[in-house]
Design an enzyme around this catalytic site. Structure first.
Site, PDB file in Angstrom:
ATOM      1  N   SER A   1      47.193  41.054  48.032  1.00  0.00           N
ATOM      2  CA  SER A   1      46.665  39.767  48.502  1.00  0.00           C
ATOM      3  C   SER A   1      46.393  38.807  47.347  1.00  0.00           C
ATOM      4  O   SER A   1      47.301  38.422  46.631  1.00  0.00           O
ATOM      5  CB  SER A   1      45.416  39.988  49.349  1.00  0.00           C
ATOM      6  OG  SER A   1      45.740  40.631  50.549  1.00  0.00           O
TER       7      SER A   1
ATOM      8  N   LYS B   1      51.184  42.121  50.157  1.00  0.00           N
ATOM      9  CA  LYS B   1      50.400  41.520  51.238  1.00  0.00           C
ATOM     10  C   LYS B   1      50.301  40.029  50.985  1.00  0.00           C
ATOM     11  O   LYS B   1      49.588  39.605  50.097  1.00  0.00           O
ATOM     12  CB  LYS B   1      49.024  42.155  51.278  1.00  0.00           C
ATOM     13  CG  LYS B   1      48.184  41.630  52.407  1.00  0.00           C
ATOM     14  CD  LYS B   1      48.720  42.165  53.704  1.00  0.00           C
ATOM     15  CE  LYS B   1      47.832  41.742  54.837  1.00  0.00           C
ATOM     16  NZ  LYS B   1      48.561  40.970  55.822  1.00  0.00           N
TER      17      LYS B   1
END
Length: 487
Positions: A401, A426
């Site tokens: 992320s 991600k």
């Protein structure tokens, strides 16, 4: 022992949450023709961290924590009674405020009339307007979703629970594991997540001049701010004498943060029509520093290396990283190692702001892509870098992320080499839309793309080196790197 004598960190069992944002859904004119379908299929996205589980507030945020604060919801707004001073007379000269107050009252009256079928249609429209299909199966298209509307709205639903069940099945048919339904209780908990240290969530709201103002949209009942007199729907005007109008929710939250039990002075405007009040609020301990650092020596002892381990991206990450870098530079650091191993992400906006510390003005941090033009952005550094020394970034399979955004921003702009393992992969953005009965839907609305236009999601990022290179190898790699064109 691992690189630079650093022990390998234990691998967490969690998978990184999606990047999220909060939005109160305002249904557009309903599509009624094939022309409307065609218009909706055109591309683009990035709202940030305006809505987040992730605004990061850390759980949702890394979830991505792009998380901007939750939106004003009718159910949330009605959950807290405003103090009597909010109900004082409205200045006759402020026609705009009067209109806003009347609109709020009308919306609250309308919210009580919503039908079960209306809630289902609201959820359908959120997906129709904003959903980005990032799966390889391509189950979704505007045409198939229009057919879904005819299927689900051709029936009546006698109870709210049946309407919610239909929404769940409708969202499940998309095949996207991150697009899901939230009950009113789940949405309310998410909206009250605190990243300020005083028990409030802030959201950026457009104002009449084209700028933004910050509203309290999510407050912890009996938390520090609530106890001091802050109420749902208040506008934050200043923090410790600093005018925050025009600042982002992330910037204001960082100003509000501080050591537990200390005090912060804020000025708020109660509601759209109430008075301005100065308040002293006692902070509570919420976020802990995620930054750990020390000065290391190279094997031959000729080079001082500043080692920084960043465990997550929370509201303190940027502030504490700046302190760490300056202290390491003052003690002689010539190079830096940024350890992002096992960092599952967190507040995405914190990651973006940290990446900017290493980039030249105008260089791209990341691109965001989505169907809605609001989610199509090129996020760039606005000022010269804090750090110009070469950087090694440690990554592994649990670097995800916001961590991947930072790693690729530094790598693609030739500021760092990546060392370790392929990252998690991600890079989706979720927005959280509130429906008129206080429930909500989390919808995938966009994704992050690296400065070199690589899709992070599902792919991860391959490192330059599997084991620690020499500094000569680092410099040689960086000298051959080609930067993407600015903008």
């Amino acid at each position: 022992m691992g690189l630079f004598g650093i022990s390998n960190l234990p691998l967490p069992a969690l998978s990184p949450p999606p990047l999220a944002k909060f939005t109160h859904y305002k249904p557009p004119p309903k599509p009624s023709s094939t022309a409307a379908v065609a218009a909706s299929t055109t591309t683009p996205d990035d709202k940030i961290l305006r809505q987040v589980l992730c605004n990061g507030v850390s759980i949702l945020l890394s979830c991505g924590l792009l998380l901007s604060s939750p939106p004003l919801s009718f159910s949330i707004a009605n959950a807290f009674d405003l103090p009597s001073l909010v109900q004082s007379s409205i200045p006759a000269s402020d026609a705009s405020s009067i209109r806003n107050c009347r609109e709020d009252e009308e919306r609250q009256e309308d919210s009580g009339l919503v039908t079960n079928e209306g809630i289902v249609e609201e959820a359908w429209e959120v997906v129709y307007d904003s959903f980005l299909d990032t799966t390889n199966r391509h189950r979704w298209s505007p045409e198939t979703w229009l057919q879904k509307k005819f299927d689900v709205l051709g029936m009546s639903y006698q109870t709210r629970s049946k309407a919610h069940a239909v929404i769940r099945r409708m969202l499940a048919s998309l095949g996207d594991p991150y697009t899901r339904f939230l009950t009113p209780e789940e949405f309310s908990k998410m909206a009250r997540y605190d990243m300020t240290g005083i028990g409030i969530n802030l959201r950026e709201i457009p104002d009449d001049s084209g700028g933004v103002k910050l509203k309290v949209l999510g407050i912890l009942l009996d938390g520090p701010a609530h106890t001091a007199g802050v109420r749902q729907g208040d506008e934050l005007l200043s923090v410790n004498g600093v005018d925050i109008r025009g600042k982002s929710a992330f910037e204001a939250s960082s100003l509000l943060q501080g050591p537990g039990e200390t005090f912060v002075d804020i000025t708020v405007k109660h509601g759209n029509c109430g008075p301005v009040q100065a308040l002293e609020v006692q902070r509570q301990s919420v976020a802990k520093t995620p930054v750990f650092y020390r000065l290391e020596q190279s094997e031959n002892g000729t080079t001082s290396v500043g080692y920084v381990h960043l465990k997550e991206f929370n509201a303190l990450a940027r502030k504490d990283l700046v302190i760490a870098i300056k202290r390491l530079e003052d003690t002689g650091a010539q190079y830096f190692v940024l350890d992002l191993r096992d960092n599952l992400g967190g507040l995405v906006q914190a990651g973006i702001e940290i990446a900017k510390l290493f980039l030249n003005k105008g260089e791209t941090v990341t691109y965001t892509v989505g169907r809605d033009p609001e989610y199509v952005k090129n996020i760039v550094a606005e000022v010269p870098p804090l750090v110009s020394a070469p950087v090694i970034v440690f990554v592994n399979k649990n670097t995800a992320s916001a961590s991947e955004i930072v790693a690729t921003a530094l790598h693609d702009n030739c500021r760092a080499v990546l060392v370790g393992e392929r990252t998690y992969g991600k890079g989706l953005i979720q927005s959280v839309f509130e429906l008129h009965d206080g429930s909500g839907v989390v919808v995938t609305v966009g994704k992050y793309v690296t400065p070199n236009h690589m899709d992070i999601n599902g792919n991860g990022v391959e490192p330059d080196f599997r084991s620690l290179p020499s500094w000569d190898e680092v410099m040689n790699n960086l000298s051959k790197c080609h930067k993407p064109p600015e903008g």
